[in-house]
Design a protein around this motif. Structure first.
Motif, PDB file in Angstrom:
ATOM      1  N   ASP A   1      12.155  27.001  24.871  1.00  0.00           N
ATOM      2  CA  ASP A   1      13.023  28.147  24.579  1.00  0.00           C
ATOM      3  C   ASP A   1      13.731  28.632  25.839  1.00  0.00           C
ATOM      4  N   MET A   2      12.990  28.626  26.939  1.00  0.00           N
ATOM      5  CA  MET A   2      13.526  29.211  28.171  1.00  0.00           C
ATOM      6  C   MET A   2      14.503  28.284  28.893  1.00  0.00           C
TER       7      MET A   2
ATOM      8  N   TYR B   1      10.918  39.384  33.072  1.00  0.00           N
ATOM      9  CA  TYR B   1      10.564  38.900  31.733  1.00  0.00           C
ATOM     10  C   TYR B   1       9.560  39.827  31.033  1.00  0.00           C
TER      11      TYR B   1
ATOM     12  N   ASP C   1      16.484  35.995  32.059  1.00  0.00           N
ATOM     13  CA  ASP C   1      16.795  34.555  32.017  1.00  0.00           C
ATOM     14  C   ASP C   1      17.515  34.186  30.727  1.00  0.00           C
ATOM     15  N   LYS C   2      17.053  34.747  29.614  1.00  0.00           N
ATOM     16  CA  LYS C   2      17.731  34.491  28.325  1.00  0.00           C
ATOM     17  C   LYS C   2      17.815  35.798  27.555  1.00  0.00           C
TER      18      LYS C   2
ATOM     19  N   ILE D   1      15.881  36.082  24.143  1.00  0.00           N
ATOM     20  CA  ILE D   1      14.435  36.289  24.284  1.00  0.00           C
ATOM     21  C   ILE D   1      14.158  37.721  24.730  1.00  0.00           C
TER      22      ILE D   1
ATOM     23  N   GLN E   1      14.733  27.551  41.437  1.00  0.00           N
ATOM     24  CA  GLN E   1      14.475  27.703  40.002  1.00  0.00           C
ATOM     25  C   GLN E   1      14.697  26.378  39.275  1.00  0.00           C
TER      26      GLN E   1
END
Lengths: 250, 247
Positions: free
Chosen positions: A104-105, B132, B24-25, B28, A74
């Motif tokens: 953002d990610m 996601y 992941d976040k 979000i 990753q």
């Protein structure tokens, strides 16, 4: 640098890549060329990890991509940017949001910093005043440039472009080619481009790997691609009447 | 055929494992969750309310017609209508309606992202596309669908009441009396538990069929149909199982 050692790929019983050995040099535009169906896209998918080769290794500065732990993979992927053949912009997001997305990610930048970076990337690809538009509202060339802007948003070390000129007129293709080579030199990126566009071959091919029916048939650069004595390469390069006439003048 | 069935079931559970991994976040994820809840909830409200009004109206008329006998008390119309609406019609029929409405939207959205390489783009970026894209949809549907069913029950009862008021086959007083007769909260819990499982099946199966598309527009249409048929089939089987377990 990216090194491929004895990479082979099978789909069921059918082998599509045969012992590919090549390398893609840092700070240069490295082309993979070949006819449609020769295995270019499969090779690129093996490079970026969308497919796993059954045999061989893909080394990113000596890191074996397919043997890394998923967290390491990753991390490595965060160093990659990719421009897909159909641009692959997220159609539910505006162009601004598309370019902002990787920031953002993967970053902890403030909103202002992210905004600055988005504007910088869009200006760098000569796309202004399109921030609020959706991908469906852009032309093919603009979509490709927006995809490049998204790909470079996180300062990638590796940039992959799958047929960036497909479906574009010759003049727009030139713009995209110039953009790719400028960005590669400016940021010192290792760029790998899949193409069968002859103009790209002779203008931006700093290293060229020619794939023929899944085999690496020839390796060289734009200076010797037109004068090679490899028959399959010549059949590919000089396939069109225009290039056949060019060959007669060489 | 049997081998293909087991391979598909295996693929579905592998897909679920990918979906239920840590986002992941989180910020979000919550942003996408709110968006999905809005799209699913607000977007389906009109169709759910229209169908529920009509369904409540029809079931009340049919019940009233079937029990026109002086031996049966007239509040029975309200009682039977309420029981049918709360326990079966709203949770099951509206869930099947939502499979066609929301499920096909989910398959089409994820499938077109697969066809246009947007899912590949996420993967190359190092994002888990299954988590996601799909996790917010599943979480949103298991939150929103029970709320939609509550609204549906309300509208169906309003439809029944309006029909009684307009036709006068029984008095509105008797109808209301029947509606509240022997009311058990457990019936509503049963309806919501069913809806929760139906919502999970709808969103996960629809996402699975969209996610695994390999091809173009033709495959997208096929996946959409398969998603709807398989979800509906599983919902009908689950309906029997949950009813057997809970009642």
């Amino acid at each position: 640098m990216i090194e491929l050692n004895n990479v082979s790929k099978f789909f069921g019983d059918k082998q599509v890549l045969f012992d590919i050995n090549t390398e893609f040099i840092e700070g240069k535009v490295n082309l993979i060329i070949g006819r449609s169906g020769s295995g270019k896209t499969v090779l690129m998918k093996c490079l970026v990890g969308l497919l796993s080769p059954e045999e061989g290794t893909v080394l990113y500065n000596n890191r074996n991509f397919h043997h890394l732990a998923s967290a390491e993979q990753q991390k490595l992927r965060a160093e990659m940017g990719m421009v897909f053949q159909g641009s692959a912009l997220f159609d539910s997001m505006t162009i601004h949001e598309n370019v902002m997305f990787p920031l953002d990610m993967f970053t902890n930048l403030s909103n202002e910093e992210k905004l600055d970076r988005v504007n910088f990337c869009l200006q760098r690809v000569d796309l202004e005043n399109v921030n609020r538009l959706y991908p469906a509202e852009l032309s093919g060339g603009m979509k490709k440039r927006a995809a490049i802007a998204r790909a470079i948003a996180c300062n990638p070390k590796y940039l992959f472009c799958d047929e960036p000129n497909s479906g574009l007129d010759p003049k727009t293709s030139l713009v995209i080619d110039e953009l790719i080579i400028d960005i590669t030199h400016e940021f010192g990126i290792t760029t790998v481009v899949n193409t069968h566009d002859l103009n790209s071959v002779i203008t931006i091919g700093e290293t060229i790997s020619f794939i023929y029916e899944g085999h690496l048939e020839w390796r060289g650069d734009k200076d010797n691609v037109l004068t090679s004595d490899n028959e399959n390469l010549n059949n590919f390069i000089f396939a069109q009447p225009l290039t056949q006439r060019l060959r007669q003048t060489l | 055929m049997i081998e293909h069935f087991f391979i598909t079931v295996g693929d579905y559970f592998i897909f679920l494992k990918k979906v239920f991994s840590k986002p992941d976040k989180w910020n979000i994820f919550f942003k996408k969750l709110i968006f999905e809840m809005d799209a699913m909830g607000v977007g389906s409200m009109l169709i759910v309310s229209i169908v529920s009004l009509a369904m409540g109206s029809v079931i009340t008329m049919q019940t009233a017609m079937q029990i026109e006998s002086s031996w049966i008390p007239s509040w029975t119309v309200g009682f039977v209508s309420r029981t049918s609406i709360v326990m079966e019609l709203c949770p099951t029929i509206i869930s099947l309606l939502l499979v066609g409405n929301l499920g096909s939207r989910i398959t089409a959205e994820i499938g077109s992202m697969r066809v246009t390489e947007q899912i590949d783009a996420l993967e190359v970026m190092g994002i888990n596309p299954a988590s996601y894209l799909v996790l917010p949809k599943i979480v949103a549907s298991v939150i929103v669908n029970p709320v939609l069913i509550i609204f549906s029950i309300f509208f169906a009862i309003v439809g029944g009441y309006a029909t009684i008021a307009m036709t006068g086959c029984v008095t509105t007083y008797d109808f209301m009396d029947g509606l509240t007769y022997c009311f058990r909260v457990y019936d509503v819990v049963y309806a919501l538990v069913k809806t929760f499982f139906f919502a999970f099946v709808m969103s996960s199966v629809a996402s699975f069929y969209g996610y695994k598309i390999d091809g173009g527009a033709l495959e997208l249409g096929k996946a959409n149909t398969q998603g709807i048929v398989v979800s509906s089939f599983i919902i009908l089987i689950l309906n029997v199982l949950i009813t057997q377990i809970m009642l």
